[in-house]
Design a protein around this motif. Structure first.
Motif, PDB file in Angstrom:
ATOM      1  N   TYR A 222       0.808  -1.216   0.000  1.00  0.00           N
ATOM      2  CA  TYR A 222       0.000   0.000   0.000  1.00  0.00           C
ATOM      3  C   TYR A 222       0.844   1.269   0.000  1.00  0.00           C
ATOM      4  CZ  TYR A 222      -3.600  -3.342   1.392  1.00  0.00           C
ATOM      5  OH  TYR A 222      -4.449  -4.412   1.446  1.00  0.00           O
ATOM      6  N   ILE A 223       2.174   1.158   0.059  1.00  0.00           N
ATOM      7  CA  ILE A 223       3.047   2.330   0.141  1.00  0.00           C
ATOM      8  C   ILE A 223       3.373   2.807  -1.275  1.00  0.00           C
ATOM      9  CG2 ILE A 223       5.250   3.211   0.983  1.00  0.00           C
ATOM     10  CD1 ILE A 223       5.167   0.932   3.077  1.00  0.00           C
ATOM     11  N   SER A 224       2.924   4.000  -1.623  1.00  0.00           N
ATOM     12  CA  SER A 224       3.174   4.544  -2.954  1.00  0.00           C
ATOM     13  C   SER A 224       4.340   5.536  -2.968  1.00  0.00           C
ATOM     14  CB  SER A 224       1.915   5.229  -3.495  1.00  0.00           C
ATOM     15  OG  SER A 224       1.459   6.228  -2.592  1.00  0.00           O
ATOM     16  N   GLU A 225       4.673   6.108  -1.809  1.00  0.00           N
ATOM     17  CA  GLU A 225       5.799   7.045  -1.746  1.00  0.00           C
ATOM     18  C   GLU A 225       6.440   6.946  -0.375  1.00  0.00           C
ATOM     19  OE1 GLU A 225       6.789  11.851  -1.955  1.00  0.00           O
ATOM     20  OE2 GLU A 225       4.733  11.124  -2.118  1.00  0.00           O
ATOM     21  N   PHE A 226       7.777   6.903  -0.368  1.00  0.00           N
ATOM     22  CA  PHE A 226       8.514   6.888   0.886  1.00  0.00           C
ATOM     23  C   PHE A 226       9.796   7.675   0.694  1.00  0.00           C
ATOM     24  CE2 PHE A 226      11.873   5.022   3.547  1.00  0.00           C
ATOM     25  CZ  PHE A 226      11.334   5.250   4.809  1.00  0.00           C
ATOM     26  N   ALA A 227      10.000   8.681   1.515  1.00  0.00           N
ATOM     27  CA  ALA A 227      11.206   9.503   1.407  1.00  0.00           C
ATOM     28  C   ALA A 227      11.676   9.872   2.809  1.00  0.00           C
ATOM     29  CB  ALA A 227      10.923  10.764   0.596  1.00  0.00           C
ATOM     30  N   VAL A 228      12.990   9.799   3.002  1.00  0.00           N
ATOM     31  CA  VAL A 228      13.613  10.167   4.269  1.00  0.00           C
ATOM     32  C   VAL A 228      14.679  11.210   3.981  1.00  0.00           C
ATOM     33  CG1 VAL A 228      14.786   9.348   6.338  1.00  0.00           C
ATOM     34  CG2 VAL A 228      13.268   7.809   5.085  1.00  0.00           C
ATOM     35  N   THR A 229      14.648  12.278   4.740  1.00  0.00           N
ATOM     36  CA  THR A 229      15.714  13.277   4.639  1.00  0.00           C
ATOM     37  C   THR A 229      16.409  13.387   5.973  1.00  0.00           C
ATOM     38  OG1 THR A 229      14.181  15.069   5.219  1.00  0.00           O
ATOM     39  CG2 THR A 229      14.485  14.581   2.872  1.00  0.00           C
ATOM     40  N   GLY A 230      17.712  13.557   5.936  1.00  0.00           N
ATOM     41  CA  GLY A 230      18.489  13.643   7.156  1.00  0.00           C
ATOM     42  C   GLY A 230      19.955  13.823   6.836  1.00  0.00           C
ATOM     43  N   PRO A 231      20.822  13.783   7.844  1.00  0.00           N
ATOM     44  CA  PRO A 231      22.259  13.941   7.603  1.00  0.00           C
ATOM     45  C   PRO A 231      22.759  12.906   6.614  1.00  0.00           C
ATOM     46  CG  PRO A 231      21.753  14.034   9.952  1.00  0.00           C
ATOM     47  CD  PRO A 231      20.503  13.624   9.273  1.00  0.00           C
ATOM     48  N   PRO A 232      23.515  13.315   5.594  1.00  0.00           N
ATOM     49  CA  PRO A 232      23.947  12.362   4.551  1.00  0.00           C
ATOM     50  C   PRO A 232      24.837  11.254   5.091  1.00  0.00           C
ATOM     51  CG  PRO A 232      25.061  14.488   4.311  1.00  0.00           C
ATOM     52  CD  PRO A 232      23.986  14.692   5.324  1.00  0.00           C
TER      53      PRO A 232
END
Length: 544
Positions: A222-232
């Motif tokens: 059911y997951i159509s979009e997943f994005a994580v932002t954080g320290p590289p």
């Protein structure tokens, strides 16, 4: 000699080391994989493919993967298939190749002492050495590997653990109070859950998770979009990550929680007709407000209170399966449940220290089918009396029938000393062939039959109660013509006694006066005696 080391801080572009010639560019990507390269978590194959995408931007002529392990057949097939999308993929440089280079080239060995390639080999050696020292050696190794992990980020500390199903989990703990502000980690999740009966529970849990901070799980389908932002430097999963599921855990408060009490008042009652207290176990907070989960002291009922920011209050009660709850502990919750209907009023009191909040609610009408009957509460109450009198505690049976309700009511009266209807039907008793004549002569006019036991077992659910001494008596008739006057030696002779007027045998607890002549042993190993035409004075006019 012409190689260049690429500083990987901030990203190395899919190469740790490169050799640039006028006609060619050769890249080496090093990975510190000391375990198999699988798709299962952690998905190391995805990491390699991301590095290839970065390396392709440099248009290399050859690209080598350097890892401190030799490939197995499955890994080799996967590596060879990479050339379908990346024609420049060349060789898997594994443990054997690394050891050959270190053995043949002293200059390479001296160079590698200042480079991380040798550190990868050292870590592999550390991780694959036998744990001869047992747990202390394991702890030493864990600390040695934990130290370089702590240097990954100045803001976050990765802590590796396991979930209940055995899968690995990495928890990122802040190293200082301002970590979330200086190096925030954010998640963006878009889930498309179809509206149909099979997903109704999932959608309810997702709504509750957003509203009140409760736990939920989103299957990967059911997951159509997943994005994580954080320290590289953390290497968080990117948009191309394939997720099997997303677990949203709740972070409950478990300290300094209030007690809660529910009281039901009748229309004209000065005092509550039912009361039940609850101890709050946890509290969670979400976008809509706070949610408190509490249980009564017998762990029979759970109270869920949702205090919303729009100043509305919702409460929900649900029964808990407590197989160890004795009947006496269940009674308060049953009485409360029975009283939860119009025209009564429900009062919720929340106390924390010296502070107290009270909310009053008018109860709705409850359909008859959902009401708890008086007979059920009477059954539980009778079981509590029986256990207290006989000193034989046991849990409330998970299921019971109308026969159980009737049996418990009669047993309570029996314990109180009453003569209680106990058995209907005929009784067949074996006779001594030598005494048949005397028996037939004495029983011409009928009489009373008495059966006594040293103990009788009564079952409620899986538990068996013992009554101790008990006897029953009833007015009976017997067909003497069916009994031979002179039976042959060794023959079995029996007399069948029928109750007069289709009545009951009535029972009492205790030992009967032993004045009636004995006939024999009944099938249930009771002592059987008779008193021709003599009623039992202790059982005169018994209640039906």
């Amino acid at each position: 000699p012409d190689g260049e080391v690429i500083d990987g801080r901030g990203g190395d572009g899919g190469r740790e080391f490169q050799v640039r010639m006028p006609e060619s560019l050769v890249l080496y990507e090093a990975k510190s994989f000391t375990d198999r390269i699988r798709e299962r978590s952690p998905n190391r194959r995805a990491q390699v493919q991301r590095s290839l995408v970065s390396a392709a931007r440099h248009q290399p002529d050859a690209w080598h993967l350097v890892v401190p392990i030799d490939h197995n057949p499955d890994e080799l097939r996967w590596f060879d298939r990479l050339r379908d999308d990346f024609a420049f993929v060349d060789r898997w440089r594994g443990q054997t190749w690394l050891e050959e280079q270190l053995a043949q080239h002293d200059d390479l060995l001296r160079y590698a002492t200042a480079d991380k390639l040798l550190e990868y080999v050292r870590q592999y050696k550390l991780e694959t050495e036998a744990l001869a020292g047992g747990v202390p050696a394991l702890l030493d190794r864990h600390r040695a590997l934990e130290m370089p992990g702590d240097t990954i980020s100045p803001h976050w500390r990765p802590v590796i653990g396991s979930l209940a199903d055995g899968s690995t989990v990495v928890e990122l703990q802040p190293k200082h109070p301002a970590a979330a502000e200086q190096a925030p980690i954010t998640f963006r999740i878009t889930a498309a859950v179809p509206v149909d009966p099979t997903t109704e529970l999932l959608r309810d849990r997702l709504r509750a998770s957003m509203a009140f901070g409760t736990a939920a799980e989103i299957p990967g389908e059911y997951i159509s979009e997943f994005a994580v932002t954080g320290p590289p430097e953390l290497g968080l999963p990117g948009p191309e990550a394939r997720l099997q599921r997303i677990l949203i855990s709740e972070l409950p408060d478990t300290e300094n929680l209030p007690t809660q009490t529910l009281a039901v008042h009748g229309p004209n009652s000065a005092f509550p007709i039912a009361t039940l207290s609850f101890q709050t176990a946890r509290r969670t907070v979400g976008q809509a407000g706070a949610r408190l989960v509490a249980r009564d002291h017998a762990n029979c009922v759970e109270l869920i209170s949702e205090a919303c920011l729009d100043r509305t209050l919702r409460i929900r009660l649900q029964a808990l399966d407590n197989p160890l709850a004795p009947p006496a502990s269940v009674l308060p919750s049953l009485r409360l449940m029975q009283a939860l209907c119009a025209p009564n009023t429900l009062v919720l009191t929340v106390r924390l220290g010296q502070n107290q909040i009270t909310e009053t609610m008018q109860l709705p009408h409850v359909p008859e089918v959902n009401r708890i009957e008086d007979e059920v509460i009477g059954f539980v109450q009778n079981l509590a009396k029986i256990q207290d009198a006989l000193h034989q505690p046991f849990p409330l049976p998970p299921t019971f029938t109308g026969y159980d309700l009737d049996l418990a009511a009669r047993l309570v009266r029996l314990i109180a000393g009453e003569a209680v209807p106990w058995r209907q039907g005929s009784v067949t008793v074996g006779l001594d062939p030598a005494g048949v004549g005397e028996f037939k002569q004495q029983f011409q006019a009928g009489g009373a039959l008495r059966v006594s036991w040293h103990d009788q077992e009564i079952a409620f659910g899986d538990h068996v109660l013992h009554t101790g001494p008990i006897y029953m008596i009833g007015a009976v008739t017997v067909n003497l013509d069916a009994i031979p006057d002179h039976p042959p030696p060794g023959d079995e002779v029996a007399a069948t006694f029928d109750l007069v007027g289709d009545d009951w045998f009535h029972a009492r607890l205790g030992t009967p006066p032993d004045e009636h002549p004995l006939i024999g042993e009944q099938a249930a190993r009771g002592r059987v005696s008779y008193a021709p035409a003599i009623p039992d004075p202790t059982l005169e006019q018994p209640e039906s």
